[in-house]
Design an enzyme around this catalytic site. Sequence first.
Site, PDB file in Angstrom:
ATOM      1  N   ASN A  67       0.832  -1.219   0.000  1.00 50.79           N
ATOM      2  CA  ASN A  67       0.000   0.000   0.000  1.00 50.79           C
ATOM      3  C   ASN A  67       0.861   1.262   0.000  1.00 50.79           C
ATOM      4  OD1 ASN A  67       0.677  -0.780   2.647  1.00 50.79           O
ATOM      5  ND2 ASN A  67      -1.127   0.157   3.557  1.00 50.79           N
ATOM      6  N   VAL A  68       0.336   2.284  -0.647  1.00 45.68           N
ATOM      7  CA  VAL A  68       1.029   3.573  -0.791  1.00 45.68           C
ATOM      8  C   VAL A  68       0.032   4.661  -0.400  1.00 45.68           C
ATOM      9  CG1 VAL A  68       2.252   5.113  -2.371  1.00 45.68           C
ATOM     10  CG2 VAL A  68       2.411   2.625  -2.696  1.00 45.68           C
ATOM     11  N   GLU A  69       0.224   5.198   0.810  1.00 50.58           N
ATOM     12  CA  GLU A  69      -0.754   6.163   1.324  1.00 50.58           C
ATOM     13  C   GLU A  69      -0.437   7.583   0.873  1.00 50.58           C
ATOM     14  OE1 GLU A  69      -1.036   5.334   5.545  1.00 50.58           O
ATOM     15  OE2 GLU A  69      -2.217   3.527   5.119  1.00 50.58           O
ATOM     16  N   CYS A  78      -4.174   0.996  -2.337  1.00 50.71           N
ATOM     17  CA  CYS A  78      -4.046  -0.268  -1.613  1.00 50.71           C
ATOM     18  C   CYS A  78      -2.953  -1.125  -2.248  1.00 50.71           C
ATOM     19  CB  CYS A  78      -5.372  -1.034  -1.661  1.00 50.71           C
ATOM     20  SG  CYS A  78      -6.651  -0.366  -0.586  1.00 50.71           S
ATOM     21  N   GLU A  80      -3.244  -3.915  -3.469  1.00 51.24           N
ATOM     22  CA  GLU A  80      -3.763  -4.539  -4.691  1.00 51.24           C
ATOM     23  C   GLU A  80      -3.545  -3.637  -5.905  1.00 51.24           C
ATOM     24  OE1 GLU A  80      -5.219  -4.327  -1.789  1.00 51.24           O
ATOM     25  OE2 GLU A  80      -6.261  -6.180  -1.283  1.00 51.24           O
ATOM     26  N   CYS A 111     -10.247  -5.200   0.390  1.00 41.95           N
ATOM     27  CA  CYS A 111     -11.380  -4.291   0.605  1.00 41.95           C
ATOM     28  C   CYS A 111     -12.325  -4.378  -0.597  1.00 41.95           C
ATOM     29  CB  CYS A 111     -10.890  -2.853   0.812  1.00 41.95           C
ATOM     30  SG  CYS A 111     -10.313  -2.040  -0.691  1.00 41.95           S
ATOM     31  N   CYS A 114     -10.999  -3.156  -3.933  1.00 48.54           N
ATOM     32  CA  CYS A 114      -9.944  -4.016  -4.486  1.00 48.54           C
ATOM     33  C   CYS A 114     -10.496  -5.366  -4.946  1.00 48.54           C
ATOM     34  CB  CYS A 114      -8.810  -4.167  -3.494  1.00 48.54           C
ATOM     35  SG  CYS A 114      -7.895  -2.606  -3.358  1.00 48.54           S
TER      36      CYS A 114
HETATM   37  N1  THU Z   1      -5.388  -1.676   2.528  1.00 46.32           N
HETATM   38  C1  THU Z   1      -4.847  -2.371   1.473  1.00 46.32           C
HETATM   39  O1  THU Z   1      -3.710  -2.107   1.046  1.00 46.32           O
HETATM   40  N2  THU Z   1      -5.589  -3.363   0.928  1.00 46.32           N
HETATM   41  C2  THU Z   1      -6.825  -3.743   1.363  1.00 46.32           C
HETATM   42  O2  THU Z   1      -7.485  -4.540   0.702  1.00 46.32           O
HETATM   43  C3  THU Z   1      -7.337  -3.189   2.622  1.00 46.32           C
HETATM   44  C4  THU Z   1      -6.702  -1.925   3.055  1.00 46.32           C
HETATM   45  C5  THU Z   1      -4.602  -0.572   3.091  1.00 46.32           C
HETATM   46  C6  THU Z   1      -5.127   0.782   2.728  1.00 46.32           C
HETATM   47  C7  THU Z   1      -4.556   1.636   3.857  1.00 46.32           C
HETATM   48  O3  THU Z   1      -3.258   2.081   3.475  1.00 46.32           O
HETATM   49  C8  THU Z   1      -4.438   0.694   5.021  1.00 46.32           C
HETATM   50  O4  THU Z   1      -4.617  -0.608   4.500  1.00 46.32           O
HETATM   51  C9  THU Z   1      -5.462   0.935   6.104  1.00 46.32           C
HETATM   52  O5  THU Z   1      -6.748   0.939   5.593  1.00 46.32           O
END
Ligand code: THU
Length: 183
Positions: A67-69, A78, A80, A111, A114
């Site tokens: 994940n890259v926020e 995410c 994915e 999620c 995704c």
């Molecule tokens: N996140 C994912 O990378 N994939 C998912 O399917 C669920 C959530 C990440 C997004 C965010 O950076 C962190 O989890 C918290 O929600």
Amino acid sequence: MSTTDDGAAGRNVSGAAGTPASAAPPDWEALRAAARGALRFAYAPYSGFPVGAAAVADDGRVLTGANVENAAYGVTLCAECSLVSALIMSGGGRLAAFTCTDADGRVIMACGRCRQLLWEHGGAELLVDTPHGVLTMDQVLPQAFGPENLARVRDGRPVDDGPAAGTQGTRETRAEAHGEEPS
Ligand code: THU
């Protein structure tokens, strides 16, 4: 994102070396290790919740993502997202098996958004590792909306015998589908 990482480099996680993923059951432990290996690439300063993902494509290629926020939280990518980008940027193909992990190494469920991404690139038969065991994509996203829905309508009108899903058709077939004279 990458096509290999420490968890999977040099390994074929489709079960037997050189065997396409579609022909052999996935090596889930190797795939989970690849997802754990991807965790270190996560950029998660806001949630403090790094995620690593790994998948095997139908040609046996291993894709990973993290994940890259973003300071604008809603723009967060995410794990994915980077995995799917890795799939496309390394030649495309279809996802055959997918897993996702948190920082404790626990399998987590993709999620909702995704699941839609995974549906697009793996379809109903994609095997998805979940906290409740391995399920198929159509079990984790029942009655999914997909490309075939778009193929049933063109320019706002139903297409009964139009071109197959995923094709644009010719100018003539589009016109015929709409009951028009091709120009
Ligand atoms: N996140 C994912 O990378 N994939 C998912 O399917 C669920 C959530 C990440 C997004 C965010 O950076 C962190 O989890 C918290 O929600």
